[in-house]
Design a protein around this motif. Structure first.
Motif, PDB file in Angstrom:
ATOM      1  N   ASP A 150      12.789   0.174  -2.734  1.00  0.00           N
ATOM      2  CA  ASP A 150      14.181  -0.227  -2.527  1.00  0.00           C
ATOM      3  C   ASP A 150      14.314  -1.284  -1.432  1.00  0.00           C
ATOM      4  OD1 ASP A 150      14.888   1.595  -4.462  1.00  0.00           O
ATOM      5  OD2 ASP A 150      15.554   3.143  -3.058  1.00  0.00           O
ATOM      6  N   GLY A 151      13.358  -1.295  -0.498  1.00  0.00           N
ATOM      7  CA  GLY A 151      13.394  -2.262   0.592  1.00  0.00           C
ATOM      8  C   GLY A 151      12.768  -3.603   0.253  1.00  0.00           C
ATOM      9  N   GLY A 152      12.290  -3.755  -0.981  1.00  0.00           N
ATOM     10  CA  GLY A 152      11.730  -5.038  -1.391  1.00  0.00           C
ATOM     11  C   GLY A 152      10.295  -5.262  -0.986  1.00  0.00           C
ATOM     12  N   VAL A 153       9.547  -4.176  -0.737  1.00  0.00           N
ATOM     13  CA  VAL A 153       8.160  -4.283  -0.290  1.00  0.00           C
ATOM     14  C   VAL A 153       7.233  -4.504  -1.484  1.00  0.00           C
ATOM     15  CG1 VAL A 153       6.263  -3.017   0.825  1.00  0.00           C
ATOM     16  CG2 VAL A 153       8.587  -2.894   1.760  1.00  0.00           C
ATOM     17  N   SER A 154       6.230  -5.351  -1.280  1.00  0.00           N
ATOM     18  CA  SER A 154       5.257  -5.670  -2.337  1.00  0.00           C
ATOM     19  C   SER A 154       4.052  -4.745  -2.322  1.00  0.00           C
ATOM     20  CB  SER A 154       4.741  -7.112  -2.154  1.00  0.00           C
ATOM     21  OG  SER A 154       5.767  -8.019  -1.891  1.00  0.00           O
ATOM     22  N   ARG A 155       3.686  -4.262  -1.123  1.00  0.00           N
ATOM     23  CA  ARG A 155       2.393  -3.583  -0.955  1.00  0.00           C
ATOM     24  C   ARG A 155       2.484  -2.659   0.256  1.00  0.00           C
ATOM     25  NH1 ARG A 155       0.175  -7.930  -0.335  1.00  0.00           N
ATOM     26  NH2 ARG A 155      -0.382  -8.267  -2.534  1.00  0.00           N
ATOM     27  N   VAL A 156       1.771  -1.534   0.214  1.00  0.00           N
ATOM     28  CA  VAL A 156       1.723  -0.659   1.380  1.00  0.00           C
ATOM     29  C   VAL A 156       0.274  -0.430   1.783  1.00  0.00           C
ATOM     30  CG1 VAL A 156       1.836   1.436  -0.068  1.00  0.00           C
ATOM     31  CG2 VAL A 156       2.426   1.563   2.368  1.00  0.00           C
ATOM     32  N   LEU A 157       0.016  -0.550   3.073  1.00  0.00           N
ATOM     33  CA  LEU A 157      -1.295  -0.288   3.656  1.00  0.00           C
ATOM     34  C   LEU A 157      -1.296   1.137   4.182  1.00  0.00           C
ATOM     35  CD1 LEU A 157      -4.077  -1.097   4.816  1.00  0.00           C
ATOM     36  CD2 LEU A 157      -2.871  -1.982   6.818  1.00  0.00           C
ATOM     37  N   THR A 158      -2.226   1.959   3.714  1.00  0.00           N
ATOM     38  CA  THR A 158      -2.198   3.362   4.101  1.00  0.00           C
ATOM     39  C   THR A 158      -3.583   4.001   4.035  1.00  0.00           C
ATOM     40  OG1 THR A 158      -1.304   5.545   3.498  1.00  0.00           O
ATOM     41  CG2 THR A 158      -1.541   3.943   1.712  1.00  0.00           C
ATOM     42  N   SER A 159      -3.782   4.975   4.895  1.00  0.00           N
ATOM     43  CA  SER A 159      -4.977   5.815   4.838  1.00  0.00           C
ATOM     44  C   SER A 159      -4.638   7.164   4.222  1.00  0.00           C
ATOM     45  CB  SER A 159      -5.558   6.007   6.248  1.00  0.00           C
ATOM     46  OG  SER A 159      -4.604   6.661   7.085  1.00  0.00           O
ATOM     47  N   GLY A 160      -3.504   7.246   3.529  1.00  0.00           N
ATOM     48  CA  GLY A 160      -3.096   8.504   2.919  1.00  0.00           C
ATOM     49  C   GLY A 160      -2.538   9.495   3.912  1.00  0.00           C
ATOM     50  N   GLY A 161      -2.008   8.983   5.024  1.00  0.00           N
ATOM     51  CA  GLY A 161      -1.409   9.849   6.026  1.00  0.00           C
ATOM     52  C   GLY A 161      -2.399  10.542   6.931  1.00  0.00           C
ATOM     53  N   SER A 162      -3.678  10.214   6.797  1.00  0.00           N
ATOM     54  CA  SER A 162      -4.719  10.826   7.615  1.00  0.00           C
ATOM     55  C   SER A 162      -5.242   9.831   8.645  1.00  0.00           C
ATOM     56  CB  SER A 162      -5.868  11.303   6.723  1.00  0.00           C
ATOM     57  OG  SER A 162      -5.431  12.289   5.810  1.00  0.00           O
ATOM     58  N   ALA A 163      -6.162  10.303   9.479  1.00  0.00           N
ATOM     59  CA  ALA A 163      -6.711   9.426  10.512  1.00  0.00           C
ATOM     60  C   ALA A 163      -7.497   8.280   9.918  1.00  0.00           C
ATOM     61  CB  ALA A 163      -7.600  10.241  11.458  1.00  0.00           C
ATOM     62  N   ASP A 164      -8.112   8.499   8.748  1.00  0.00           N
ATOM     63  CA  ASP A 164      -8.872   7.449   8.091  1.00  0.00           C
ATOM     64  C   ASP A 164      -8.903   7.715   6.592  1.00  0.00           C
ATOM     65  OD1 ASP A 164     -10.964   9.347   7.563  1.00  0.00           O
ATOM     66  OD2 ASP A 164     -11.755   8.975   9.561  1.00  0.00           O
ATOM     67  N   CYS A 165      -9.451   6.766   5.860  1.00  0.00           N
ATOM     68  CA  CYS A 165      -9.448   6.868   4.397  1.00  0.00           C
ATOM     69  C   CYS A 165     -10.389   7.946   3.870  1.00  0.00           C
ATOM     70  CB  CYS A 165      -9.809   5.521   3.778  1.00  0.00           C
ATOM     71  SG  CYS A 165      -8.487   4.296   3.899  1.00  0.00           S
ATOM     72  N   THR A 166     -11.384   8.327   4.656  1.00  0.00           N
ATOM     73  CA  THR A 166     -12.260   9.406   4.225  1.00  0.00           C
ATOM     74  C   THR A 166     -11.460  10.695   4.065  1.00  0.00           C
ATOM     75  OG1 THR A 166     -14.180   8.415   5.309  1.00  0.00           O
ATOM     76  CG2 THR A 166     -14.309  10.755   4.800  1.00  0.00           C
ATOM     77  N   ALA A 167     -10.680  11.017   5.081  1.00  0.00           N
ATOM     78  CA  ALA A 167      -9.855  12.222   5.021  1.00  0.00           C
ATOM     79  C   ALA A 167      -8.675  12.052   4.073  1.00  0.00           C
ATOM     80  CB  ALA A 167      -9.355  12.579   6.419  1.00  0.00           C
ATOM     81  N   GLY A 168      -8.227  10.815   3.906  1.00  0.00           N
ATOM     82  CA  GLY A 168      -7.024  10.572   3.120  1.00  0.00           C
ATOM     83  C   GLY A 168      -7.243  10.288   1.654  1.00  0.00           C
ATOM     84  N   ARG A 169      -8.482  10.375   1.161  1.00  0.00           N
ATOM     85  CA  ARG A 169      -8.760  10.025  -0.241  1.00  0.00           C
ATOM     86  C   ARG A 169      -7.901  10.794  -1.247  1.00  0.00           C
ATOM     87  NH1 ARG A 169     -15.061  10.516  -0.999  1.00  0.00           N
ATOM     88  NH2 ARG A 169     -14.767  12.018   0.673  1.00  0.00           N
ATOM     89  N   PRO A 170      -7.728  12.103  -1.112  1.00  0.00           N
ATOM     90  CA  PRO A 170      -6.883  12.803  -2.097  1.00  0.00           C
ATOM     91  C   PRO A 170      -5.457  12.281  -2.127  1.00  0.00           C
ATOM     92  CG  PRO A 170      -8.243  14.370  -0.885  1.00  0.00           C
ATOM     93  CD  PRO A 170      -8.382  13.055  -0.189  1.00  0.00           C
ATOM     94  N   MET A 171      -4.878  12.010  -0.957  1.00  0.00           N
ATOM     95  CA  MET A 171      -3.517  11.500  -0.922  1.00  0.00           C
ATOM     96  C   MET A 171      -3.432  10.075  -1.451  1.00  0.00           C
ATOM     97  SD  MET A 171      -0.307  11.790  -0.445  1.00  0.00           S
ATOM     98  CE  MET A 171       0.005  13.296   0.491  1.00  0.00           C
ATOM     99  N   LEU A 172      -4.453   9.268  -1.205  1.00  0.00           N
ATOM    100  CA  LEU A 172      -4.450   7.915  -1.755  1.00  0.00           C
ATOM    101  C   LEU A 172      -4.359   7.959  -3.272  1.00  0.00           C
ATOM    102  CD1 LEU A 172      -7.157   6.225   0.500  1.00  0.00           C
ATOM    103  CD2 LEU A 172      -4.744   5.587   0.387  1.00  0.00           C
TER     104      LEU A 172
END
Length: 244
Positions: A150-172
């Motif tokens: 809704d805010g007009g964003v093209s892309r989001v950078l995220t680790s899935g809400g975790s400290a890093d992408c290793t921990a955040g893989r399921p959420m990604l």
């Protein structure tokens, strides 16, 4: 069939942009003080130099370190920096504003995206890892994605809400699925603690892009190098192209 995620490098100079171009990155995020602050807005001189290299430059517009809730005056500075970055040749901007409830601030995002596209209709707006702060605060992932849409964003950078992408893989992987219904035009870009050996898992998660500074980690000091390692950057690019 799994898609091949794009590679985005976080850099601080035109030299970094040239390195990104040499390994086949799709674009860069240009920032300042990456080691010291996790990134703030670079100087306009740095932006102009970086945009002189033949690769899309997306400029981090973050007026200060710290929280992602901004005053009216700070938002005005942010908007002016967005215009200045695009006028200097940037292909897009990277921002992150949170509302009082901890979720993405739709009104502020819409203002920034409108300002950006009124100056450059093709400008892309990326929401940075303030998104992870929103998830950590308990904001519903589907609602957070819908707000970005809704805010007009093209892309989001995220680790899935975790400290890093290793921990955040399921959420990604979950964000990719949720995005199809709640933010169909939004790209999910994995970033935060990205390592070469993680590439295969990130490809399998279905993310659209992977973001890294490609800086080696010194376990003896607990810090990362100040600049990207060309061999590591090339190896990461090759791993993505090969499907991990």
């Amino acid at each position: 069939m799994l898609r091949t995620p794009q590679l985005e490098l976080a850099v601080e100079s035109a030299e970094g942009v040239r390195l990104a171009a040499s390994v086949g990155a799709a674009r860069v995020e240009l920032c300042a003080a990456l080691t010291e602050t996790d990134g703030i807005t670079p100087s306009i001189g740095t932006v102009e130099q970086a945009c002189g290299v033949d690769l899309p430059v997306h400029v981090l517009v973050r007026p200060r370190p710290g929280s992602f809730t901004y005053s009216a005056e700070e938002l005005e500075v942010l908007e002016r920096d967005v215009v200045a970055a695009l006028a200097a040749g940037a292909a897009g901007v990277v921002v992150g504003m949170l509302a009082d409830d901890g979720g993405p601030d739709v009104a502020a995002l819409r203002r920034v995206s409108d300002v950006a596209r009124s100056h450059s209709p093709a400008a892309e707006v990326t929401f940075h890892r303030a998104f992870d702060a929103a998830l950590a605060a308990g904001v519903d992932p589907a609602d957070a994605l819908a707000r970005l849409h809704d805010g007009g964003v093209s892309r989001v950078l995220t680790s899935g809400g975790s400290a890093d992408c290793t921990a955040g893989r399921p959420m990604l992987a979950r964000l990719v699925e949720l995005g199809r219904d709640h933010a169909p035009s939004l790209q999910i870009m994995a970033g935060g603690g990205v390592r070469l050996e993680l590439m295969s898992a990130l490809v399998r998660s279905g993310v659209h892009a992977v973001h890294t500074s490609a800086r080696n980690y010194d376990h003896s000091t607990g810090t990362r190098a100040n600049a990207a390692d060309p061999l590591l950057a090339a190896s990461m690019a090759a791993a993505l192209s090969a499907g991990g």
